[in-house]
Design a protein around this motif. Structure first.
Motif, PDB file in Angstrom:
ATOM      1  N   LYS A 151     -75.775  21.113   9.290  1.00  0.00           N
ATOM      2  CA  LYS A 151     -74.885  22.027  10.004  1.00  0.00           C
ATOM      3  C   LYS A 151     -73.620  21.372  10.556  1.00  0.00           C
ATOM      4  O   LYS A 151     -72.628  22.051  10.839  1.00  0.00           O
ATOM      5  CB  LYS A 151     -75.640  22.703  11.148  1.00  0.00           C
ATOM      6  N   SER A 200     -77.324  30.105  17.777  1.00  0.00           N
ATOM      7  CA  SER A 200     -78.144  29.294  16.882  1.00  0.00           C
ATOM      8  C   SER A 200     -79.476  28.978  17.533  1.00  0.00           C
ATOM      9  O   SER A 200     -79.575  28.878  18.758  1.00  0.00           O
ATOM     10  CB  SER A 200     -77.399  27.989  16.572  1.00  0.00           C
ATOM     11  N   HIS A 227     -77.318  24.578  14.037  1.00  0.00           N
ATOM     12  CA  HIS A 227     -75.904  24.951  14.120  1.00  0.00           C
ATOM     13  C   HIS A 227     -75.391  24.674  15.534  1.00  0.00           C
ATOM     14  O   HIS A 227     -74.246  24.244  15.712  1.00  0.00           O
ATOM     15  CB  HIS A 227     -75.743  26.426  13.774  1.00  0.00           C
ATOM     16  N   SER A 264     -73.064  31.069  12.492  1.00  0.00           N
ATOM     17  CA  SER A 264     -73.791  29.995  11.818  1.00  0.00           C
ATOM     18  C   SER A 264     -73.689  30.079  10.302  1.00  0.00           C
ATOM     19  O   SER A 264     -73.918  29.089   9.610  1.00  0.00           O
ATOM     20  CB  SER A 264     -75.270  30.024  12.238  1.00  0.00           C
ATOM     21  N   VAL A 323     -67.271  27.840   7.559  1.00  0.00           N
ATOM     22  CA  VAL A 323     -68.627  27.306   7.702  1.00  0.00           C
ATOM     23  C   VAL A 323     -69.301  27.182   6.338  1.00  0.00           C
ATOM     24  O   VAL A 323     -69.918  26.158   6.014  1.00  0.00           O
ATOM     25  CB  VAL A 323     -69.457  28.189   8.651  1.00  0.00           C
ATOM     26  N   GLN A 339     -70.536  23.643   4.542  1.00  0.00           N
ATOM     27  CA  GLN A 339     -71.902  23.364   4.084  1.00  0.00           C
ATOM     28  C   GLN A 339     -71.906  22.964   2.610  1.00  0.00           C
ATOM     29  O   GLN A 339     -72.702  22.134   2.174  1.00  0.00           O
ATOM     30  CB  GLN A 339     -72.815  24.585   4.282  1.00  0.00           C
TER      31      GLN A 339
END
Length: 322
Positions: free
Chosen positions: A52, A76, A80, A146, A152, A156
C-alpha cells in the motif's frame, strides 16, 4: 459534470519511477509448487509491511503545496492506513485515518506510531466512506481512498513493473499469469495495467468474493449483509469500485475464492518454504495456487501483498494443523 481521472499504464510507469527513487525493490523469490517453478513478489517486506505504500506515495506526491498543507484523510483496516501515514510523515503532511474498531491492534498501533490521527468506527453499523468524506470536507483535506482512485491504482501497479524487470534479470519466463489478493481491486487493476500481456487472476476470501461475482456477472455486485467473518481483514471490502472493476473486466480477469483453512495453510507454507511472515489477506493468492484452484504454468507470478500479522493469531496458525 465532474470528470474522473482514469488510471493508465503511463501513470503506472510514472509511479514506478517515483517508488524507485525512494525505496529499494522488494525481493522476488522462487519456489516449486506442484512441480513447477513459481515467482513470488514479497511486498511483505515493504517499510510498512505491505504494498500500500506504493499507491499512497504516488497519490500524495501528486498533491500541490496548498493541498499538502491541508492534509489527507483515508479509510482503511490497516495497510492503506500505514501507507498513507508513512507517505504523509515523509512529506510533512497531517493525516487522519478512519479505521474499524476491530482492526488488528498491530496495524492501528503502527499507524499511530507513524504520526497519523486515528478515528474509529463500527464496521457493521457505520459507513467509513461517509465518515471520511465528512472529515475531509470539514478540514479541507484531500480524501485518499484505498482503491477507488486513479493515482492509487497506478501506484499499486508499480509492483508489476518491478516484478517484470526482476524476472527478466533472473532469466525467468515473462509473467504470463499473475495471481493477486483482492479487496477493492486496486492492486489487481494496477497489475493489469502494468502487465498488459499477462493473465490476471484475483483471489478473495469466501463470502467476500464480490469482485469474482462482479466479473462473472458483468456488473458490480456487493458483499452480502450476512457475510461470514474472515481472518483476511485487509480484503473485507463491501463493494468494489467502477475504476477497478472496469480495468479488470476489460482485461478479462477471473476471480477465485479461498477458504479460511486454505489461507492458514498458505501462511504456514510461506513461513516454512519462503521464510516469510504473511498475513491472511496477503496469503490469499498463494492459497488458491496451493489448493489447485488455478493451474501453475511457466511464468506464474504470485503477489504476497502484506505481512502485518497479529502475533497471537499468527502463532496459533503456525501451531495448528489445518
Amino acid at each position: 459534470m465532474t470528470i474522473v481521472r482514469q488510471p493508465t499504464r503511463a501513470g503506472v510507469r510514472d509511479a514506478a519511477a517515483k517508488i524507485a527513487a525512494i525505496l529499494p525493490q522488494t525481493p522476488l523469490l522462487t519456489a516449486e509448487i506442484h512441480g513447477r517453478q513459481v515467482a513470488f513478489k514479497a511486498e511483505t517486506l515493504q517499510p510498512i509491511g505491505a504494498f500500500k505504500v506504493r499507491g499512497a506515495w504516488h497519490r500524495l506526491t501528486a498533491l500541490d503545496p496548498g493541498q499538502r498543507a491541508r492534509g489527507v484523510v483515508a479509510f482503511s483496516s490497516g495497510n492503506h492506513a500505514q501507507g498513507v501515514a508513512w507517505a504523509a510523515r515523509r512529506l510533512g503532511m497531517p493525516a487522519v485515518i478512519v479505521m474499524p474498531e476491530d482492526a488488528p491492534r498491530v496495524k492501528r498501533d503502527a499507524t499511530l506510531a507513524l504520526g497519523a490521527e486515528v478515528v474509529t468506527y463500527d464496521r457493521r453499523t457505520e459507513n467509513r466512506e461517509k465518515i471520511a468524506a465528512h472529515l475531509a470536507h470539514a478540514r479541507g483535506a484531500t480524501l485518499v481512498p484505498s482503491f477507488d482512485d486513479a493515482w492509487v491504482i497506478e501506484g499499486q501497479g508499480s509492483a508489476g513493473i518491478e516484478a517484470m524487470s526482476q524476472m527478466v534479470e533472473m532469466k525467468l519466463p515473462d509473467p504470463d499469469l499473475v495471481i493477486a489478493p483482492c479487496g477493492g481491486g486496486g492492486l489487481a487493476a494496477g497489475l493489469a495495467l502494468a502487465l498488459p500481456e499477462s493473465e490476471i487472476t484475483v483471489v478473495e476470501p469466501e463470502g467476500w468474493d464480490d469482485m469474482r461475482r462482479s466479473l462473472e456477472a458483468g456488473w458490480i455486485e456487493g458483499v452480502a449483509e450476512d457475510a461470514p467473518p474472515t481472518a483476511c481483514d485487509a480484503l473485507m471490502t463491501p463493494r468494489v469500485s467502477p475504476l477497478t472493476f472496469e480495468v479488470l473486466a476489460r482485461r478479462g480477469a477471473i476471480g477465485l475464492a479461498v477458504s479460511e483453512a486454505e489461507v492458514r495453510e498458505a501462511q504456514r507454507w510461506a513461513a516454512r518454504v519462503l521464510r516469510l511472515v504473511v498475513e491472511p489477506g496477503g496469503a490469499a493468492a498463494l492459497a488458491a495456487l496451493l489448493a489447485r484452484k488455478v493451474a501453475v504454468k511457466p511464468g506464474t507470478l504470485v503477489i504476497l501483498s502484506g505481512g502485518n500479522v497479529d502475533p497471537e493469531a499468527y502463532a496459533a496458525v503456525l501451531n495448528s494443523a489445518g
